[in-house]
Design an enzyme around this catalytic site. Structure first.
Site, PDB file in Angstrom:
ATOM      1  N   LYS A 149       0.874  -1.171   0.000  1.00 38.44           N
ATOM      2  CA  LYS A 149       0.000   0.000   0.000  1.00 38.44           C
ATOM      3  C   LYS A 149       0.911   1.221   0.000  1.00 38.44           C
ATOM      4  O   LYS A 149       1.426   1.629   1.039  1.00 38.44           O
ATOM      5  CB  LYS A 149      -0.907  -0.009   1.244  1.00 38.44           C
ATOM      6  CG  LYS A 149      -1.892   1.110   1.266  1.00 38.44           C
ATOM      7  CD  LYS A 149      -2.813   0.980   2.458  1.00 38.44           C
ATOM      8  CE  LYS A 149      -3.866   2.057   2.444  1.00 38.44           C
ATOM      9  NZ  LYS A 149      -3.325   3.401   2.306  1.00 38.44           N
TER      10      LYS A 149
HETATM   11  P1  ATP Z   1     -10.267   5.565   1.166  1.00 39.86           P
HETATM   12  O1  ATP Z   1      -9.463   5.946  -0.025  1.00 39.86           O
HETATM   13  O2  ATP Z   1     -10.387   4.074   1.314  1.00 39.86           O
HETATM   14  O3  ATP Z   1     -11.490   6.320   1.372  1.00 39.86           O
HETATM   15  P2  ATP Z   1      -8.296   6.835   2.646  1.00 39.86           P
HETATM   16  O4  ATP Z   1      -8.288   8.040   1.811  1.00 39.86           O
HETATM   17  O5  ATP Z   1      -8.193   6.968   4.125  1.00 39.86           O
HETATM   18  O6  ATP Z   1      -9.506   5.922   2.434  1.00 39.86           O
HETATM   19  P3  ATP Z   1      -6.306   4.920   2.693  1.00 39.86           P
HETATM   20  O7  ATP Z   1      -6.890   4.360   3.927  1.00 39.86           O
HETATM   21  O8  ATP Z   1      -4.965   5.521   2.807  1.00 39.86           O
HETATM   22  O9  ATP Z   1      -7.157   5.976   2.030  1.00 39.86           O
HETATM   23  O10 ATP Z   1      -6.292   3.731   1.607  1.00 39.86           O
HETATM   24  C1  ATP Z   1      -6.749   3.736   0.319  1.00 39.86           C
HETATM   25  C2  ATP Z   1      -5.762   4.359  -0.661  1.00 39.86           C
HETATM   26  O11 ATP Z   1      -4.544   3.638  -0.691  1.00 39.86           O
HETATM   27  C3  ATP Z   1      -6.215   4.317  -2.100  1.00 39.86           C
HETATM   28  O12 ATP Z   1      -7.134   5.324  -2.398  1.00 39.86           O
HETATM   29  C4  ATP Z   1      -4.929   4.470  -2.871  1.00 39.86           C
HETATM   30  O13 ATP Z   1      -4.643   5.834  -3.074  1.00 39.86           O
HETATM   31  C5  ATP Z   1      -3.867   3.937  -1.923  1.00 39.86           C
HETATM   32  N1  ATP Z   1      -3.166   2.723  -2.400  1.00 39.86           N
HETATM   33  C6  ATP Z   1      -1.857   2.519  -2.292  1.00 39.86           C
HETATM   34  N2  ATP Z   1      -1.519   1.320  -2.752  1.00 39.86           N
HETATM   35  C7  ATP Z   1      -2.650   0.724  -3.202  1.00 39.86           C
HETATM   36  C8  ATP Z   1      -2.937  -0.529  -3.770  1.00 39.86           C
HETATM   37  N3  ATP Z   1      -1.996  -1.445  -3.983  1.00 39.86           N
HETATM   38  N4  ATP Z   1      -4.219  -0.778  -4.097  1.00 39.86           N
HETATM   39  C9  ATP Z   1      -5.190   0.115  -3.878  1.00 39.86           C
HETATM   40  N5  ATP Z   1      -4.975   1.317  -3.307  1.00 39.86           N
HETATM   41  C10 ATP Z   1      -3.712   1.633  -2.973  1.00 39.86           C
END
Ligand code: ATP
Length: 848
Positions: free
Chosen positions: A445
């Site tokens: 991630k």
């Molecule tokens: P969300 O986007 O789920 O509303 P958030 O903004 O708090 O929540 P995170 O909890 O940081 O985001 O996690 C989701 C984000 O992680 C995605 O929107 C994307 O930008 C990022 N990301 C990084 N690596 C990946 C991956 N391998 N697959 C999907 N998303 C990823």
């Protein structure tokens, strides 16, 4: 027009100061320069206390009387200004003796300076101001209202009046019931569909507090000063009166409402605002660029305020101009309302079939709920794939709500789809339990910015953010390589990935902060200092074909086999495939991800099938019928996320694990495991709204700081906790600089923040902080989520601790009161489980 949150987020990411001053700061500045109170005389008494509706009725009665005696009132400065005049006339203001003479006010029409007694204007207002939009759509007689209004609108070229939209806003604003809000919107839309379909699209934009989709980059670009200038000029207020009103109400729209009521004026012939006209004015404001544009914008704002008929119109015109409508009609509400409205009504001449109202009225509650639900799913799915009312609304008018909508208004190149979202898990153990028996992929991630990349057959590239904003200009380096990543046979595609700052030589990942140093616009390839790499993780469209319904395993295979890696510029996310039996491998992978400075891992189901007793079974996926009956009732119907999906099998219902790409949904087939979670179970995204002067060493900073959750229905920010932990001195200082007294970011007590205490300063809400905490408690002090878990008490946090600023989140994405309440319930369940577990253990040990 972008939402305030969108604007703020952009500014925040740019790191540049806000381009426009807030209306609050402008009022404050004005007052500082002109200290003497100059409130306009409040001559009216009874009228001020009447609602627009009551006043309209009174007015109509008076007019009828005057009309029957054949008279028209002559020009005069009314000694007792009443809502009567404001509801029927454009006005020129009285000028306070010591005020700077206002610029000439353009009269609405070549004035005869008479109060119009024509029945059309009067009747129009009385219908518009009393139409019972909040009735149940099954009984609301849209056709009769449409017919009556159409004949009145005829004199204005057939265009629906803004008074009608105002009526809908007033009703939506006067209820806390989501059902009533939806009903109001449904019935309002129906009257337009049947009475003036050409005003439907502008009305949808105005009711959703925007003028264009987020990727169109059309911004109103109005400063608070334009609105306060117009309020002063049009309503004859001086700076101090304006400030007094603002301090009292804390909302620019409410100030306009009061100012309009207090106005002394000369009567001129009324010129009603039209929905289309207001929308066009906003577009003109947004389009006017370059030298002289400020004056042009000012003229349009003045004219809009001048033409308002009644205090409520003033209120909503100003709220629209400051982009804070506060009617609780979020995106989902509008989609639901559109879906339902087109079940009942169609424009004259439309060829598709709809059921008659009588037929719909005869249906049982559950039957109607199912019909609603199906229609809403189609409209929401279409919007999730193609989020642009400019396309959706005309399509609905042409074909109504049918599956064809998803074809006509579905996935398209250079129009961003709404992204699929991941669900939070507590830790790796929680994730493994959730995915028991499934094949899944674990991916790094990455900590960067999500990017949706579109490339057409000609090699034209568009890049969109997680919030659908166009980022093509921010990443010209990516744009230049994207056509080259197409392997043999690939012409057009839409893929998704994370853009991460990397060291161009070593390929090492850089922190998110490095990426924020990139300018947002006009980035020249030659001057780039922050190098980025795109780590692709999904493929949604290929060579003219949507891949959304394909299982993830298949989409990923296409992504990996048909695209070409470019060293340190384009590659795929690092991943392993596993099952719940592979816990050690998964743990190892998780450690590798965090060592490489990733936030954790994303875990994604590979297939649409479920495995039971080692045997793969194919799943029949249906919409969760448990939400259907609630749809006519309450709760689920307006949640931003789509209903969970489930598998019906031998009469039982179990959660399905979709591996399809589900735009705008947060399903359990994408799980997030973050390193933060390994210690504390949850974090919240809260909005800092106020502060107190610190004590001792912290005397020069704000500490503690008050934080709030968002109530998406009421638009109110509800205080949830004070925090003084987790901040570094450096952070405290930058926070103090940002929210310095007398800066535009410090405002008068806002009416839209709910908190009974008395902080030393109120912050203009504009950012989101990620917060850790020990647990959630019931609180007599904090109003967050009040009424959701207890009628008297709100919720608060124990041991709140600041983690970081969520640069990537706007305040519209802060934690909602509903979500907080759901966490509290989960926590209560966990406590119960733990207690019974403890009891069992103790029993096992012979303690009982
Ligand atoms: P969300 O986007 O789920 O509303 P958030 O903004 O708090 O929540 P995170 O909890 O940081 O985001 O996690 C989701 C984000 O992680 C995605 O929107 C994307 O930008 C990022 N990301 C990084 N690596 C990946 C991956 N391998 N697959 C999907 N998303 C990823």
């Amino acid at each position: 027009m972008s939402s305030p949150a969108k604007k703020r987020k952009r500014n925040g990411v740019d790191g540049s100061p806000q381009k426009t001053r807030s209306i609050e700061s402008f009022f404050r500045g004005q007052a500082a320069r002109q200290p003497e109170p100059q409130l306009q005389p409040q001559s009216e008494v009874t009228e001020q206390t009447l609602s627009d509706e009551a006043l309209a009725r009174k007015l109509q009665a008076e007019w009828d009387q005057e009309g029957s005696s054949g008279g028209s009132s002559s020009t005069k400065n009314q000694p007792v200004p009443t809502e009567r005049e404001t509801a029927t006339s454009s006005c020129t203001p009285s000028i306070p003796a010591d005020a700077t003479p206002p610029a000439p006010v353009t009269p609405a029409t070549p004035t005869k300076n008479t109060l119009s007694l024509q029945s059309s204007a009067g009747t129009e207002d009385s219908i518009s101001l009393t139409v019972p939009f909040d009735q149940n759509p099954q009984t609301f007689d849209a056709s009769t209202y449409a017919t009556e209004l159409r004949s009145q609108w005829a004199s204005g070229g057939g265009d629906a009046s803004y008074a009608l939209l105002t009526r809908a806003f007033v009703l939506a604003n006067s209820t806390t019931s989501r059902i009533k809000t939806v009903d109001t919107l449904v019935n309002f839309l129906r009257v337009l569909i049947e009475g003036d379909p050409s005003s439907l699209l502008p009305a949808v934009w105005l009711a959703t507090n925007s003028i264009s989709p987020p990727f169109d980059e059309v911004e109103l670009g109005l400063g608070g000063s334009s609105i306060s200038k117009a309020l002063k000029k049009v309503y004859g207020l001086d700076s101090q009166s304006l400030k007094t009103l603002y301090d009292k109400h804390g909302d620019a729209g409410d100030v306009a409402f009061e100012a309009k009521k207090r106005q002394t004026f000369t009567l001129v012939k009324p010129k009603p605002l039209r929905i289309k006209g207001v929308y066009q004015s906003l577009l003109k404001i947004a389009m006017s660029k370059g030298s002289g544009s400020q004056e042009t914008k000012q003229r349009i704002v003045d004219k809009l305020l001048q033409d308002t008929r009644g205090a409520e119109e003033s209120r909503y015109i100003v709220r629209t101009l400051v982009q804070n409508l506060r009617i609780g009609a979020v995106k989902t509400t509008m989609l639901i309302a559109l879906a339902r409205a087109f079940l009942y009504s169609k424009p004259t001449g439309a060829v598709y079939e709809i059921r008659s109202q009588q037929e719909l009225t005869r249906l049982k509650k559950e039957e109607l709920a199912e019909i609603y639900n199906n229609a809403e799913e189609i409209v929401k799915a279409s919007y999730a794939r193609h989020p642009d009312y400019n396309d959706l609304v005309p399509c609905l008018m042409e074909i109504g709500v049918t599956e064809e909508l998803l074809v006509r208004c579905g996935l398209a190149l250079h129009i961003p789809l709404r992204p699929m979202l991941g669900s939070i898990t507590r830790d790796l153990g929680d994730m493994l339990t959730k995915l028991q028996g499934r094949d899944f992929s674990c991916e790094y991630k990455y900590d960067g910015q999500r990017a949706q990349v579109h490339c057409d057959g000609k090699g034209k590239v568009s890049i969109f953010s997680r919030h659908l904003e166009l980022m093509t200009e921010k990443y010209p380096d990516l744009v230049s390589i994207v056509p080259q990543i197409r392997g043999d046979g690939v012409s057009s595609f839409i893929l998704e990935g994370e853009v991460v700052a990397v060291d161009q030589k070593t390929g090492d990942l850089q922190p998110f902060q490095t990426l924020t140093n990139r300018a947002k616009k006009n980035v020249e390839i030659g001057s780039i200092t922050v190098n980025v790499c795109l780590f692709a993780f999904d493929l949604m469209y290929l060579n003219g074909e949507s891949l959304l319904d394909r299982p993830f395993r298949e989409r990923r295979e296409l992504l990996r086999s048909l695209f070409l890696e470019i060293h340190n510029r384009f590659t795929w996310v690092k991943s392993i495939d596993a099952t719940s039996a592979d816990s050690e491998i998964v743990l190892e992978f998780f450690k590798g991800a965090t060592d490489a400075k990733c936030e954790g891992i994303m875990v994604k189901a590979l297939d649409n099938t479920i495995k039971e007793n080692g045997k793969a079974e194919s799943a029949q996926i249906i919409n969760d019928a448990t939400t259907i009956s609630e749809n006519i009732g309450q709760s689920n119907e307006l949640s931003e996320t789509a209903p969970a999906q489930s598998i019906k099998e031998k009469g039982t219902r179990r959660k399905a694990l979709l591996s399809t790409y589900e735009p705008d949904k947060r399903l359990e087939s994408w799980l997030k495991v973050k390193k933060d979670y390994s210690t504390s179970s949850e974090t919240l995204d809260l909005i800092p709204v106020a502060g107190w002067h610190g004590q001792g060493r912290k005397a020069k900073w704000w500490s503690p700081i008050l934080l709030a959750v968002r109530n998406p229905e009421s638009g109110v920010l509800e205080a949830v906790t004070k925090c003084m932990s987790g901040f570094t001195d450096k952070f405290y200082q930058s926070n103090k600089d940002k929210y310095a007294e007398r800066s535009p970011n410090v405002i008068s007590r806002p009416s839209w923040v709910d908190y009974n205490g008395e902080p030393d300063v109120w912050f203009e809400p504009q950012e989101v902080w990620e917060m850790a905490f020990a647990d959630i408690t019931l609180s007599p002090t904090y109003p967050a989520a009040i009424g959701l878990v207890s009628e008297e008490r709100g919720l608060s946090l124990r041991f709140p601790r600041f983690l970081k600023v969520r640069e990537d989140k706007s305040i519209e994405e802060a934690t909602t009161s509903d979500y907080l309440a759901s966490l509290w319930r989960k926590q209560a369940e966990r406590t119960k489980e733990n207690d019974s577990h403890l009891y069992e253990q103790q029993e096992g040990l012979g303690f009982q």
